[in-house]
Design a protein around this motif. Structure first.
Motif, PDB file in Angstrom:
ATOM      1  N   GLU A 180      11.118   0.519  -8.907  1.00 59.43           N
ATOM      2  CA  GLU A 180      10.710   0.119  -7.562  1.00 59.43           C
ATOM      3  C   GLU A 180      10.448  -1.370  -7.430  1.00 59.43           C
ATOM      4  O   GLU A 180      10.772  -1.983  -6.413  1.00 59.43           O
ATOM      5  N   PHE A 212       9.606   9.907   3.063  1.00 56.88           N
ATOM      6  CA  PHE A 212       8.945   8.605   3.136  1.00 56.88           C
ATOM      7  C   PHE A 212       9.492   7.821   4.332  1.00 56.88           C
ATOM      8  O   PHE A 212       8.747   7.273   5.154  1.00 56.88           O
ATOM      9  N   TRP A 250      -3.517   9.982  -1.083  1.00 57.19           N
ATOM     10  CA  TRP A 250      -2.876   9.194  -0.027  1.00 57.19           C
ATOM     11  C   TRP A 250      -1.353   9.242  -0.116  1.00 57.19           C
ATOM     12  O   TRP A 250      -0.674   8.671   0.735  1.00 57.19           O
ATOM     13  N   HIS A 251      -0.825   9.896  -1.141  1.00 59.13           N
ATOM     14  CA  HIS A 251       0.626   9.896  -1.328  1.00 59.13           C
ATOM     15  C   HIS A 251       1.349  10.472  -0.113  1.00 59.13           C
ATOM     16  O   HIS A 251       2.406   9.975   0.281  1.00 59.13           O
ATOM     17  N   TRP A 292       0.834  -1.204   0.000  1.00 62.70           N
ATOM     18  CA  TRP A 292       0.000   0.000   0.000  1.00 62.70           C
ATOM     19  C   TRP A 292       0.866   1.251   0.000  1.00 62.70           C
ATOM     20  O   TRP A 292       0.591   2.214  -0.710  1.00 62.70           O
ATOM     21  N   ASP A 293       1.932   1.227   0.771  1.00 59.80           N
ATOM     22  CA  ASP A 293       2.854   2.362   0.804  1.00 59.80           C
ATOM     23  C   ASP A 293       3.566   2.567  -0.521  1.00 59.80           C
ATOM     24  O   ASP A 293       3.710   3.690  -1.001  1.00 59.80           O
ATOM     25  N   PHE A 294       4.024   1.468  -1.101  1.00 57.58           N
ATOM     26  CA  PHE A 294       4.902   1.583  -2.272  1.00 57.58           C
ATOM     27  C   PHE A 294       4.159   1.650  -3.600  1.00 57.58           C
ATOM     28  O   PHE A 294       4.803   1.754  -4.648  1.00 57.58           O
ATOM     29  N   THR A 295       2.847   1.598  -3.570  1.00 54.60           N
ATOM     30  CA  THR A 295       2.099   1.677  -4.831  1.00 54.60           C
ATOM     31  C   THR A 295       1.186   2.893  -4.880  1.00 54.60           C
ATOM     32  O   THR A 295       0.307   2.976  -5.736  1.00 54.60           O
ATOM     33  N   ARG A 296       1.405   3.871  -3.974  1.00 50.47           N
ATOM     34  CA  ARG A 296       0.614   5.111  -4.030  1.00 50.47           C
ATOM     35  C   ARG A 296       1.214   6.055  -5.061  1.00 50.47           C
ATOM     36  O   ARG A 296       2.351   6.508  -4.902  1.00 50.47           O
ATOM     37  N   TRP A 321       0.685  10.176   2.847  1.00 56.39           N
ATOM     38  CA  TRP A 321       0.660   9.260   3.989  1.00 56.39           C
ATOM     39  C   TRP A 321       1.573   8.057   3.786  1.00 56.39           C
ATOM     40  O   TRP A 321       1.573   7.145   4.607  1.00 56.39           O
ATOM     41  N   ARG A 322       2.324   8.045   2.719  1.00 56.25           N
ATOM     42  CA  ARG A 322       3.252   6.921   2.501  1.00 56.25           C
ATOM     43  C   ARG A 322       4.230   6.833   3.666  1.00 56.25           C
ATOM     44  O   ARG A 322       4.845   7.821   4.044  1.00 56.25           O
ATOM     45  N   GLU A 354       1.972   9.522  -7.157  1.00 56.80           N
ATOM     46  CA  GLU A 354       2.229  10.868  -6.635  1.00 56.80           C
ATOM     47  C   GLU A 354       1.001  11.770  -6.682  1.00 56.80           C
ATOM     48  O   GLU A 354       0.883  12.703  -5.897  1.00 56.80           O
TER      49      GLU A 354
END
Length: 396
Positions: free
Chosen positions: A294, A205, A172-173, A162-166, A175-176, A168
């Motif tokens: 990534e 991040f 929600w970016h 969830w963090d790495f697929t937000r 909140w990564r 830009e």
């Protein structure tokens, strides 16, 4: 007239996509139903799920979280924040919890397979591909075993992805970092991604993830300061609370080395080997992020963390989901290799009755099945980095 033709043309293009998605969903539902039947036939006990619920009860009642848990043989081995989270498990009866967890685990598998498609930038109908991959990956040993034990591995994988697929432009970016921080607070091993973030110079991040992790420590101290201090100063370093290092389903460099050396005695060579793999693996992850993007960097970091932990049971290797998705789209031959590794259940061919220190040479080799794949994956990633210029990698 022209407008009508346009509508028909659009409908003609959309209908096959809708049909494929329906087939993918149907395949997943059928595969999930077969999984439930098979697990019932082999007497699924959801052993870890029962321990999680007991941990939640210990926290709710103010009892010692790391003492003997009533009615089970295992002990709490996760950070105290996990016990706080497991209070959610404790408010449900065991029967209801088993059903809810089974449904959520399957949902997490679909979500992680879908997120993996986004991570690799697959130019396909992502939801359709997610269901199709999930229907297949149900039968990968790490996923199959996760379901049977009632483990939380797929939930943690979902938090990290969830963090790495937000993207830009997503709201929600900003909140990564929350996902990585929460995952590390629940189970220490995802903390390797904090190192990865700082090594790849993504400081905002990384600091958000670090701050979230610190917040989990603060919550733990407020709820139970004694157990929190005890865990981070004592229990964290007691590997024997988790299980036997030599157990064949411990798919780590150290576990494999212990089986090869036929002794649990500490060996400086083993320690040096773990350090070497950790340094080399993180270096590959950083170069992969810069040159390949990534997907290659994150998965290389994840496999490095698994291999270099003292204990990583085979079901912890649910990172096979994004790894196999990546290989399917970018290195199809290696997908076949990965499928042979993770769908063969080869780690269960080895004796698990305390005889792992007396294995034959071929048994020692097979007992490091996932570690061998992890090392080969890092080598493949490093080789692919050679042909790509710095800066080619995407920045999701």
């Amino acid at each position: 007239m022209g407008s009508g033709v346009g509508v028909l043309a659009v409908e003609g293009r959309e209908r096959p996509r809708t049909d494929r998605r329906t087939l993918a969903v149907a395949a997943f539902v059928a595969s999930a139903a077969c999984l439930v039947v098979v697990r019932l036939l082999v007497t699924t006990k959801f052993g870890d799920l029962r321990i999680y619920r007991l941990e939640g009860l210990q926290v709710l009642h103010g009892h010692d979280l790391y003492g003997h848990l009533p009615g089970v043989a295992g002990y709490a081995t996760y950070p105290p924040f996990a016990g706080v989270v497991f209070c959610l498990y404790a408010v449900l009866s065991l029967g209801v919890l088993e059903v809810v967890n089974a449904v959520l685990t399957l949902a997490a598998l679909v979500w992680t397979a879908t997120a993996a498609c986004r991570l690799v930038g697959a130019r396909v109908d992502v939801p359709t591909a997610g269901f199709a991959f999930a229907a297949l990956f149900i039968w990968a040993e790490p996923v199959f075993t996760t379901f049977g034990y009632g483990q939380i591995n797929l939930y943690l994988l979902a938090l990290v992805l969830w963090d790495f697929t937000r993207p830009e432009d997503s709201r929600w970016h900003r909140w990564r970092g929350l996902g990585v921080g929460l995952a590390a607070g629940i189970k220490v091993t995802p903390a390797v991604f904090l190192v990865y973030l700082f090594l790849t110079r993504r400081f905002a991040f990384g600091f958000r993830a670090l701050g979230t992790f610190a917040a989990t420590l603060g919550v733990s101290l407020l709820v139970n300061a004694h157990d929190t201090v005890k865990f981070w100063t004592d229990y964290l370093f007691d590997v024997h609370r988790v299980g036997r290092l030599e157990n064949a389903v411990n798919q780590t460099v150290r576990g494999w080395a212990v089986r090869a050396d036929h002794t649990r005695a500490s060996n400086p060579v083993e320690t040096a080997l773990v350090v070497l793999v950790a340094v080399a693996g993180l270096a590959v992850a950083v170069f992969a992020y810069r040159r390949l993007g990534e997907a290659w960097g994150l998965t290389s970091c994840a496999l490095t963390g698994l291999m270099c932990s003292p204990i990583a049971w085979s079901h912890h290797w649910v990172w096979c989901v994004p790894v196999l998705v990546l290989l399917w789209f970018e290195a199809r031959v290696w997908f076949a290799v990965g499928a042979a590794v993770f769908f063969s259940f080869a780690v269960w061919w080895i004796p698990h009755s305390g005889q792992e220190l007396h294995l034959a040479a071929w048994q020692v080799a097979v007992s490091g099945w996932y570690v061998l794949f992890g090392l080969a994956y890092l080598a493949l990633t490093a080789w692919r980095c050679r042909s790509q210029p710095v800066g080619r990698g995407d920045r999701i």
